[in-house]
Design an enzyme around this catalytic site. Structure first.
Site, PDB file in Angstrom:
ATOM      1  N   GLU A 133       0.820  -1.223   0.000  1.00 19.98           N
ATOM      2  CA  GLU A 133       0.000   0.000   0.000  1.00 19.98           C
ATOM      3  C   GLU A 133       0.855   1.275   0.000  1.00 19.98           C
ATOM      4  O   GLU A 133       0.632   2.194   0.784  1.00 19.98           O
ATOM      5  CB  GLU A 133      -0.988  -0.004   1.180  1.00 19.98           C
ATOM      6  CG  GLU A 133      -2.104  -0.993   0.987  1.00 19.98           C
ATOM      7  CD  GLU A 133      -3.344  -0.733   1.836  1.00 19.98           C
ATOM      8  OE1 GLU A 133      -3.453   0.330   2.449  1.00 19.98           O
ATOM      9  OE2 GLU A 133      -4.201  -1.621   1.871  1.00 19.98           O
TER      10      GLU A 133
HETATM   11  C1  LIG Z   1       2.933  -9.552   0.661  1.00 20.87           C
HETATM   12  C2  LIG Z   1       2.472  -8.597  -0.366  1.00 20.87           C
HETATM   13  C3  LIG Z   1       1.101  -8.404  -0.570  1.00 20.87           C
HETATM   14  C4  LIG Z   1       0.660  -7.554  -1.585  1.00 20.87           C
HETATM   15  N1  LIG Z   1      -0.682  -7.465  -1.864  1.00 20.87           N
HETATM   16  C5  LIG Z   1      -1.077  -6.797  -2.982  1.00 20.87           C
HETATM   17  C6  LIG Z   1      -2.437  -6.848  -3.421  1.00 20.87           C
HETATM   18  O1  LIG Z   1      -3.285  -7.473  -2.790  1.00 20.87           O
HETATM   19  N2  LIG Z   1      -2.761  -6.207  -4.560  1.00 20.87           N
HETATM   20  C7  LIG Z   1      -1.844  -5.505  -5.290  1.00 20.87           C
HETATM   21  O2  LIG Z   1      -2.194  -4.963  -6.318  1.00 20.87           O
HETATM   22  N3  LIG Z   1      -0.550  -5.414  -4.890  1.00 20.87           N
HETATM   23  C8  LIG Z   1      -0.149  -6.053  -3.772  1.00 20.87           C
HETATM   24  N4  LIG Z   1       1.171  -5.989  -3.371  1.00 20.87           N
HETATM   25  C9  LIG Z   1       2.098  -5.202  -4.131  1.00 20.87           C
HETATM   26  C10 LIG Z   1       2.637  -3.981  -3.375  1.00 20.87           C
HETATM   27  O3  LIG Z   1       1.700  -2.972  -3.355  1.00 20.87           O
HETATM   28  C11 LIG Z   1       3.945  -3.580  -4.072  1.00 20.87           C
HETATM   29  O4  LIG Z   1       4.898  -4.530  -3.665  1.00 20.87           O
HETATM   30  C12 LIG Z   1       4.383  -2.208  -3.748  1.00 20.87           C
HETATM   31  O5  LIG Z   1       3.570  -1.285  -4.397  1.00 20.87           O
HETATM   32  C13 LIG Z   1       5.839  -1.937  -4.139  1.00 20.87           C
HETATM   33  O6  LIG Z   1       6.121  -2.380  -5.426  1.00 20.87           O
HETATM   34  P1  LIG Z   1       7.425  -3.282  -5.686  1.00 20.87           P
HETATM   35  O7  LIG Z   1       7.427  -4.369  -4.694  1.00 20.87           O
HETATM   36  O8  LIG Z   1       7.425  -3.638  -7.105  1.00 20.87           O
HETATM   37  O9  LIG Z   1       8.648  -2.338  -5.329  1.00 20.87           O
HETATM   38  P2  LIG Z   1       9.305  -1.238  -6.278  1.00 20.87           P
HETATM   39  O10 LIG Z   1       8.246  -0.372  -6.876  1.00 20.87           O
HETATM   40  O11 LIG Z   1      10.268  -1.885  -7.181  1.00 20.87           O
HETATM   41  O12 LIG Z   1      10.085  -0.351  -5.205  1.00 20.87           O
HETATM   42  C14 LIG Z   1      11.354  -0.727  -4.673  1.00 20.87           C
HETATM   43  C15 LIG Z   1      11.828   0.362  -3.737  1.00 20.87           C
HETATM   44  O13 LIG Z   1      11.968   1.602  -4.443  1.00 20.87           O
HETATM   45  C16 LIG Z   1      11.295   2.625  -3.764  1.00 20.87           C
HETATM   46  N5  LIG Z   1      10.799   3.611  -4.717  1.00 20.87           N
HETATM   47  C17 LIG Z   1      10.075   3.397  -5.836  1.00 20.87           C
HETATM   48  N6  LIG Z   1       9.819   4.580  -6.428  1.00 20.87           N
HETATM   49  C18 LIG Z   1      10.385   5.543  -5.671  1.00 20.87           C
HETATM   50  C19 LIG Z   1      10.477   6.968  -5.736  1.00 20.87           C
HETATM   51  N7  LIG Z   1       9.925   7.675  -6.700  1.00 20.87           N
HETATM   52  N8  LIG Z   1      11.140   7.606  -4.765  1.00 20.87           N
HETATM   53  C20 LIG Z   1      11.725   6.923  -3.754  1.00 20.87           C
HETATM   54  N9  LIG Z   1      11.672   5.595  -3.642  1.00 20.87           N
HETATM   55  C21 LIG Z   1      11.015   4.920  -4.584  1.00 20.87           C
HETATM   56  C22 LIG Z   1      10.174   1.934  -3.002  1.00 20.87           C
HETATM   57  O14 LIG Z   1       9.798   2.699  -1.880  1.00 20.87           O
HETATM   58  C23 LIG Z   1      10.845   0.641  -2.598  1.00 20.87           C
HETATM   59  O15 LIG Z   1      11.572   0.843  -1.430  1.00 20.87           O
HETATM   60  C24 LIG Z   1       1.608  -6.834  -2.351  1.00 20.87           C
HETATM   61  C25 LIG Z   1       2.974  -6.991  -2.100  1.00 20.87           C
HETATM   62  C26 LIG Z   1       3.403  -7.855  -1.138  1.00 20.87           C
HETATM   63  C27 LIG Z   1       4.873  -8.030  -0.940  1.00 20.87           C
END
Ligand SMILES: Cc1cc2nc3c(=O)[nH]c(=O)nc-3n(C[C@H](O)[C@H](O)[C@H](O)COP(=O)(O)OP(=O)(O)OC[C@H]3O[C@@H](n4cnc5c(N)ncnc54)[C@H](O)[C@@H]3O)c2cc1C
Length: 831
Positions: free
Chosen positions: A503
């Site tokens: 989230e």
């Molecule tokens: C257990 C679990 C349950 C989940 N449940 C759902 C669900 O039910 N439905 C759904 O749709 N999604 C779900 N998600 C997805 C979740 O919302 C995403 O994992 C999250 O949005 C982050 O995306 P990512 O993991 O690809 O990380 P990335 O987007 O690759 O981010 C990696 C890092 O970079 C940082 N970052 C990215 N952009 C910036 C920026 N502009 N400035 C500074 N830092 C930045 C982030 O903060 C993070 O620390 C779930 C994820 C997990 C792990």
């Protein structure tokens, strides 16, 4: 005399700015003063320069009041400069910004928070029906949850638990009663999640997902009547298990960039040709997906054949797809660290859905991002913050108890100064987190969708939980590290990254969202200026810009003056809405709010649109805003609780820590000020006499630690709302031992004083015998000591397993028996 008049002149102008006297009234006051001093010159010696200065100030201000004049010379010229430098908002950014509402965040941005407004907000409360649900089904559910069994044996919630959750409509807390839902307030929704999370994270996540951003929430706000009538009762009764799929491999944090598509087309559905969409998606990390029957899906809709009109790129849209639809791929599992809630990928290629599966129908095609952002603005303040606070409360409860039970060097480890520090951090942070949780829920229950505050809560309460659990692990030493049914901490530790990431991942939320959105949304003028310069440059736009600009100039000047005067007087110039030792905190927060507003404005003016890319500055300003909010929440909580004297140390710890963080964050901005030569001046305005805050004192730390080391009302209030086990399980044994150890402490002290030896679970029997025989303690006290020592031994025990057991579902407790010495009184029961 010259100095006196100079001071008088400067103070007259400063006070007008400090109190934000409207322009016309300020002109009238200055004109009156000019006239009065001109007349008084006949009786007193009043320097001419003084009268002239007053006159010039009056005329200059009057010039600003004549709008055509100031437009001609100032605002029209700045209009085109602003058009160039103002940050450009993408459509997804604009929708995110406009999705939420503003609340107490706007007061903090104003630099002059109206405290009485905050204190007038109702205290948090649950209805009888909600409380009955928490005391009934929630308590019962908690009793059914065995963390070790769930994670190690079943790697899922056991079937009876699933049944219980569905039958008792845990998935329907946000669904109206007319559709069969529980229709709980935000306070109740949060209280339910918090209590379950205090027992088991897997169950808490399972319950919270259908009650936050997902099919239920989206349908209620945007669904067509047919969609609501069909799906809401089915979701409420548990007939449908929902999930919501937004994230894909390419688009995580940047979810708006999703590659998943929906192409408008016609196809045969149930024997008829209908208009619909052919959707392709490849989503991952979707909670509940492996068991879902109803898939909420976000995709980018296109209309290449112009079936709906001229617009081919329709934008992000949301649909509900039954998972039984041919082509829907679902069922595989991801295994998130430390928890076993259902989570997995879902895919589909060219799956045809009729148009009425789009949430809200055809007219809502392209509205998906707005829908998601609006729902997120509210939901983000409930689920993960409640989970975070549950972690803090359990850490407070169990770590304090453990630090009292566990002895080393002959004394409870909680009496060491080094342990008092993490104990105080755990308790102080929990107090702060819970205050922020309930304050934000008050806003939600009034119908607000506070986007910035919900981002603050999500970030700060999950991060606070992480800090609490890390401190709790340190205090527990090896006991926290060795896995087994006797370990009540390690799972919470393992699962921390989940709430940090989902989230809105925390780094992004802190460095981009909180201040970035807050500055535009909660600032009194910025959005108005941006709106004025972003459209067609007609005369109305210029007039709007002029009004916003001059309000902004007045606002900035006032905040600079407030910052300086409150700095010079240590905040004493500003009133507090209460009396007593905590009144000073209102003043300090007001002072810091002015400094924040002044610094935020300075940075925004100097950087313009480049500000978007200065995440380190944005992150520091976010920290200031966060702690201004946390501080406000703690003061409100203290009042709502009736100012209990026992909670004063908690309030002190929280406020001193927050004020110190605010100070250091402002200092970080000053040290990295966009125009370095100005940083000294800014520092002089904000901290004219140096840095006033030093963080919590050792005395406060000790007092806060003491709250966790004994049974008292402050501890009860701090940990209110979590599940407290009285069973023979890992946490139940801690609660029991803590109580017994406190009961036995007078007797143990008497033994130590008389026999010059501390009691522990290895030596207690011999000592108890000698002490009883020599009359140092009574038989009754002897029993107390025995019970306490046996209970302590059970708490301190850790698990071990036969070789090769690691890969298998492990057998229950293999050796969690205390090392009981031979001469133990076998008749004394530990049960
Ligand atoms: C257990 C679990 C349950 C989940 N449940 C759902 C669900 O039910 N439905 C759904 O749709 N999604 C779900 N998600 C997805 C979740 O919302 C995403 O994992 C999250 O949005 C982050 O995306 P990512 O993991 O690809 O990380 P990335 O987007 O690759 O981010 C990696 C890092 O970079 C940082 N970052 C990215 N952009 C910036 C920026 N502009 N400035 C500074 N830092 C930045 C982030 O903060 C993070 O620390 C779930 C994820 C997990 C792990």
């Amino acid at each position: 005399m010259t100095a006196l008049f100079l001071v008088l002149l400067i103070f007259s102008v400063l006070l007008l700015a400090y109190y934000r006297i409207p322009l016309l009234i300020s002109i009238a006051i200055l004109a009156g003063l000019t006239f009065a001093f001109t007349e008084l010159r006949h009786f007193y010696e009043i320097p001419a320069w003084f009268r002239w200065s007053l006159g010039i100030a009056t005329v200059s201000l009057a010039g600003f009041a004549i709008k055509p004049l100031r437009r001609l010379f100032i605002s029209n010229r700045l209009f085109s400069v602003y058009r160039k430098v103002m940050p450009k908002l993408s459509s997804t950014e604009r929708e995110a910004l406009e999705a939420g509402t503003i609340w107490w965040d706007a007061e903090l941005f104003s630099g002059k928070p109206r405290w009485r407004r905050l204190l007038r907000q109702p205290a948090p409360r649950l209805s009888e029906r909600e409380q009955a649900f928490i005391n009934g089904p929630v308590e019962e559910l908690c009793l059914m949850l065995d963390d070790w069994e769930i994670c190690e044996k079943f790697q899922d919630l056991p079937e009876p638990v699933w049944q219980f959750i569905l039958e008792n409509r845990f998935f329907s807390m946000i669904i109206p009663r007319e559709h069969g839902g529980l229709e709980f307030s935000a306070q109740a929704n949060s209280a339910v999640v918090m209590k379950i999370a205090s027992r088991n994270v897997t169950a808490a996540v399972t319950v919270m997902v259908p009650n936050s951003l997902g099919p239920g929430e989206l349908l209620m706000h945007y669904g067509t009547e047919e969609q609501k009538k069909y799906y809401l009762p089915r979701l409420a009764s548990g007939e449908e298990i929902p999930c919501f799929a937004l994230t894909s491999a390419l688009a995580g944090s940047d979810a708006g960039a999703m590659p998943d598509t929906g192409i408008v087309c016609k196809d045969i559905f149930e024997g008829e040709e209908v208009l619909g969409l052919r959707i392709s998606w490849d989503k991952r990390y979707i909670t509940l997906a492996p068991v879902a029957t109803l898939l909420g899906l976000a995709f980018h809709a296109y209309d290449p054949d112009g079936l709906l009109g001229d617009n081919t790129d329709l934008g992000i849209s949301c649909a509900l797809v039954p998972t039984g639809t041919p082509g829907v791929e679902i069922g595989n599992r991801h295994m998130p660290v430390g928890a076993v809630f259902m989570n997995g990928p879902t895919r589909g290629k060219d799956v045809f859905i009729p148009m009425d599966w789009v949430i809200g129908g055809q007219q809502c095609l392209g509205q998906g991002w707005r829908m998601l952002m609006q729902s997120l603005a509210a939901g983000r303040a409930i689920s993960l913050p409640s989970l975070g606070v549950a972690g803090g409360k359990m850490a407070s409860l169990l770590t304090g108890a453990y630090a009292r039970i566990r002895t080393q060097f002959g004394v409870p480890i909680g009496s060491f100064g080094g342990i008092e520090e993490p104990l105080a951090r755990i308790a102080g942070r929990t107090y702060r987190m819970d205050a922020a949780r309930t304050l934000t829920l008050i806003a939600l229950d009034q119908g607000e969708k506070p986007g910035v505050l919900s981002a603050i809560n999500k970030y700060q309460l999950t991060e606070g939980n992480r800090q609490c659990i890390i401190d709790a692990m340190d205090v527990h030493g090896g006991k926290g590290i060795v896995l087994g049914p006797n370990n009540y901490l390690a799972r919470a530790y393992q699962t921390l990254p989940i709430s940090i990431t989902v989230e809105g991942a925390n780094i992004l939320t802190r460095s981009m969202i909180i201040f970035g959105q807050g500055a535009i949304r909660a600032h009194p003028c910025l959005l108005k200026e941006m709106n004025a310069v972003s459209g067609i440059a007609n005369s109305q736009a210029r007039r709007n810009f002029d009004n916003a600009l001059f309000t902004h100039i007045g606002f900035s000047l006032s905040n600079a003056v407030r910052s300086l005067l409150l700095g010079l007087t240590g905040g004493r110039m500003t009133p507090a809405p209460v009396t007593g030792p905590h009144a000073k905190y209102y003043r300090q927060l007001s002072r810091m709010s002015s400094a924040f507003a002044f610094m935020a404005d300075s940075v925004l003016v100097l950087l313009g649109g480049r500000f978007k890319f200065k995440e380190k500055l944005s992150g520091r300003l976010a920290d200031v805003l966060i702690h201004l909010y946390m501080g406000s929440a703690m003061l409100k909580r203290f009042e709502d609780n009736g100012r209990p004297a026992g909670d004063m140390a908690l309030l002190q710890w929280g406020m001193e820590d927050s004020l110190y963080t605010i100070q250091q964050s402002l200092l970080g901005v000053i040290q990295n000020f966009p125009v370095p030569v100005l940083s000294r001046i800014v520092r002089l305005i904000v901290f004219p006499f140096g840095l006033p805050h030093t963080g919590p004192s050792d005395k406060t730390v000790k007092s806060v630690a003491q709250i966790l080391l004994s049974e008292n009302e402050s501890r009860d209030r701090l940990t209110d709302g979590v599940f407290i086990s009285d069973r023979d399980d890992a946490t139940g044994r801690v609660n029991k031992a803590f109580h017994l150890v406190l009961e036995a402490q007078a007797a143990e002290r008497a033994i130590r004083n008389a026999l010059k030896q501390s009691v522990n679970f290895e030596n207690y029997e011999g000592l108890v015998k000698r002490a009883t025989e020599s009359g140092v303690i009574t038989e009754e006290q002897a029993t107390m000591v025995r019970l306490a020592q046996k209970a302590s031994a059970l708490v301190i025990a850790v698990d071990d397993f036969p070789p090769g057991a690691g890969a298998q579902p492990l057998s229950p407790l293999v050796r969690a028996q205390p090392a009981v010495p031979e001469d133990t009184d076998k008749k004394t029961s530990v049960a």
